[in-house]
Design a protein around this motif. Structure first.
Motif, PDB file in Angstrom:
ATOM      1  N   THR A 145      11.762  10.970  -3.560  1.00 28.46           N
ATOM      2  CA  THR A 145      12.201   9.834  -4.369  1.00 28.46           C
ATOM      3  C   THR A 145      11.050   8.878  -4.659  1.00 28.46           C
ATOM      4  OG1 THR A 145      14.302  10.015  -3.190  1.00 28.46           O
ATOM      5  CG2 THR A 145      13.972   8.070  -4.561  1.00 28.46           C
ATOM      6  N   HIS A 146      10.314   8.504  -3.606  1.00 25.44           N
ATOM      7  CA  HIS A 146       9.179   7.604  -3.729  1.00 25.44           C
ATOM      8  C   HIS A 146       7.906   8.329  -3.308  1.00 25.44           C
ATOM      9  CE1 HIS A 146      11.912   4.435  -4.536  1.00 25.44           C
ATOM     10  NE2 HIS A 146      12.287   4.209  -3.299  1.00 25.44           N
ATOM     11  N   GLU A 147       6.790   7.864  -3.824  1.00 21.81           N
ATOM     12  CA  GLU A 147       5.516   8.466  -3.464  1.00 21.81           C
ATOM     13  C   GLU A 147       5.037   7.964  -2.098  1.00 21.81           C
ATOM     14  OE1 GLU A 147       2.606   7.764  -6.474  1.00 21.81           O
ATOM     15  OE2 GLU A 147       3.516   9.178  -7.879  1.00 21.81           O
ATOM     16  N   LEU A 148       4.284   8.815  -1.416  1.00 24.05           N
ATOM     17  CA  LEU A 148       3.507   8.421  -0.250  1.00 24.05           C
ATOM     18  C   LEU A 148       2.244   9.276  -0.290  1.00 24.05           C
ATOM     19  CD1 LEU A 148       3.315   6.624   2.235  1.00 24.05           C
ATOM     20  CD2 LEU A 148       4.397   8.445   3.571  1.00 24.05           C
ATOM     21  N   CYS A 149       1.101   8.623  -0.291  1.00 23.88           N
ATOM     22  CA  CYS A 149      -0.165   9.297  -0.551  1.00 23.88           C
ATOM     23  C   CYS A 149      -1.109   9.208   0.639  1.00 23.88           C
ATOM     24  CB  CYS A 149      -0.840   8.685  -1.775  1.00 23.88           C
ATOM     25  SG  CYS A 149       0.156   8.773  -3.280  1.00 23.88           S
ATOM     26  N   LEU A 150      -1.976  10.194   0.731  1.00 27.65           N
ATOM     27  CA  LEU A 150      -2.962  10.312   1.804  1.00 27.65           C
ATOM     28  C   LEU A 150      -4.359  10.346   1.206  1.00 27.65           C
ATOM     29  CD1 LEU A 150      -4.121  11.285   4.655  1.00 27.65           C
ATOM     30  CD2 LEU A 150      -3.481  13.589   3.917  1.00 27.65           C
ATOM     31  N   LEU A 151      -5.276   9.606   1.829  1.00 25.42           N
ATOM     32  CA  LEU A 151      -6.688   9.671   1.468  1.00 25.42           C
ATOM     33  C   LEU A 151      -7.487  10.030   2.717  1.00 25.42           C
ATOM     34  CD1 LEU A 151      -8.930   9.286  -0.642  1.00 25.42           C
ATOM     35  CD2 LEU A 151      -9.057   6.885   0.079  1.00 25.42           C
ATOM     36  N   ASP A 152      -8.127  11.170   2.666  1.00 32.21           N
ATOM     37  CA  ASP A 152      -8.921  11.670   3.786  1.00 32.21           C
ATOM     38  C   ASP A 152     -10.378  11.252   3.577  1.00 32.21           C
ATOM     39  OD1 ASP A 152     -10.290  13.070   5.711  1.00 32.21           O
ATOM     40  OD2 ASP A 152      -9.567  15.048   5.113  1.00 32.21           O
ATOM     41  N   ALA A 164     -18.102   5.073   7.596  1.00 31.33           N
ATOM     42  CA  ALA A 164     -17.443   5.568   8.802  1.00 31.33           C
ATOM     43  C   ALA A 164     -16.182   6.326   8.424  1.00 31.33           C
ATOM     44  CB  ALA A 164     -17.109   4.421   9.737  1.00 31.33           C
ATOM     45  N   PRO A 165     -15.791   7.327   9.214  1.00 31.85           N
ATOM     46  CA  PRO A 165     -14.596   8.105   8.886  1.00 31.85           C
ATOM     47  C   PRO A 165     -13.308   7.317   9.094  1.00 31.85           C
ATOM     48  CG  PRO A 165     -15.484   8.799  10.997  1.00 31.85           C
ATOM     49  CD  PRO A 165     -16.481   7.844  10.413  1.00 31.85           C
ATOM     50  N   SER A 166     -12.304   7.623   8.295  1.00 33.16           N
ATOM     51  CA  SER A 166     -10.989   7.008   8.423  1.00 33.16           C
ATOM     52  C   SER A 166      -9.991   7.821   7.634  1.00 33.16           C
ATOM     53  CB  SER A 166     -11.001   5.556   7.918  1.00 33.16           C
ATOM     54  OG  SER A 166     -11.328   5.506   6.550  1.00 33.16           O
ATOM     55  N   VAL A 167      -8.715   7.567   7.886  1.00 27.80           N
ATOM     56  CA  VAL A 167      -7.619   8.193   7.143  1.00 27.80           C
ATOM     57  C   VAL A 167      -6.687   7.080   6.682  1.00 27.80           C
ATOM     58  CG1 VAL A 167      -5.718   9.847   7.197  1.00 27.80           C
ATOM     59  CG2 VAL A 167      -7.787  10.280   8.544  1.00 27.80           C
TER      60      VAL A 167
END
Length: 285
Positions: free
Chosen positions: A189-196, A222-225
């Motif tokens: 229904t709604h979006e949920l997005c990931l940025l690696d 620096a790394p993050s999610v």
């Protein structure tokens, strides 16, 4: 629609969060999501800190200033557009239970059925407000306790129960400890997005959506999610599939799996929602 933002850095970093966007447009943005803003953070000591208010940030610039400067390993930010429960602190995200931070957007109905299940599980005392969100969190907490503290297993068990027993329009979730972060999108229904951003080379960490802006010079290289309700920059954002659960561990390893392959048994449509819920889920610009 309520807005979600989650960040896991794996180590303590200083970040700046502009809830409800920049100050020069604070009033305009918060009038679109007027019912509460909040930011939950796990500090370097592993303890959770939550700053939230049950009113729009344009009515309290002191809060907006305080919430901007917080540091920690894991962050969850939420901007509320109420569908269940009035604009009170007890109904404002994020929520804290058993040392975990939680935020949600969407609509879950059948709260009397859910309340009865929480009573059966001995978890009714976890609910202090009126929202469907806090009840969903309480169910996850109850099943997690039953799993000996296994958050991922508890979350899946709770959502599978919800899928079978109560009407669902949307249940997008961010759930965090000081070492781990979980995200679930259900259904589509709604979006949920990931940025690696774990592989480096992404440059300046400066993200902006219509409701939340995040910046941290510590994360430039620096790394993050990152998770968000919509893409916040020009990066390679990935849309979660319906029913997909994403886990980010202390080492920032990302694990993705589909745990709810089928739609809700009692799926709500927009036509099933009342006028206020429709406005909240799909507000005009």
């Amino acid at each position: 629609m309520c807005r979600l933002f989650g960040l896991h850095a794996g180590h303590s970093i200083a970040a700046t969060f502009w809830l409800l966007d920049a100050p020069d447009s604070l009033a305009a943005q918060s009038r679109r999501n007027p019912d509460g803003t909040g930011l939950g953070v796990f500090g370097a000591d592993g303890n959770p800190v939550i700053r939230k208010q049950p009113i729009a940030a344009w009515r309290d610039l002191a809060f907006a200033t305080e919430a901007r400067e917080m540091s920690g390993t894991t962050f969850i930010a939420h901007v509320r557009y109420a569908t269940t429960g009035p604009a009170e602190e007890a109904n404002t995200h994020p929520f804290l239970q058993d040392g975990r931070i939680f935020a949600h957007n969407g609509v879950v109905a059948g709260l009397d059925i859910l309340d009865a299940r929480l009573s059966e599980l001995g978890a009714a005392e976890l609910v202090r407000g009126d929202t469907d969100s806090e009840r969903v969190f309480a169910l996850i907490t109850a099943y997690t306790r039953g799993r000996g503290g296994g958050v991922g297993a508890g979350l899946v068990q709770a959502l599978r129960w919800l899928r079978e027993h109560v009407p669902i329009y949307a249940v997008n979730i961010l759930l965090a400890t000081s070492t781990d972060l979980w995200a679930l999108r259900y259904p589509d229904t709604h979006e949920l997005c990931l940025l690696d951003r774990t592989d480096g080379g992404h440059g300046e960490f400066a993200m902006r959506s219509k409701r939340i802006r995040a910046h941290s010079a510590h994360l430039d290289d620096a790394p993050s999610v990152v998770f968000a309700s919509e893409p916040m920059d020009e990066g390679r954002w990935q849309l979660l599939d319906s029913g997909e659960l994403v886990h980010v561990g202390v080492d920032l390893k990302i694990t993705r799996r589909t745990v709810l392959p089928d739609p809700p048994l009692h799926q709500l449509t927009r036509a099933d929602l009342g006028p206020s819920a429709v406005a909240a889920q799909h507000p005009t610009s």
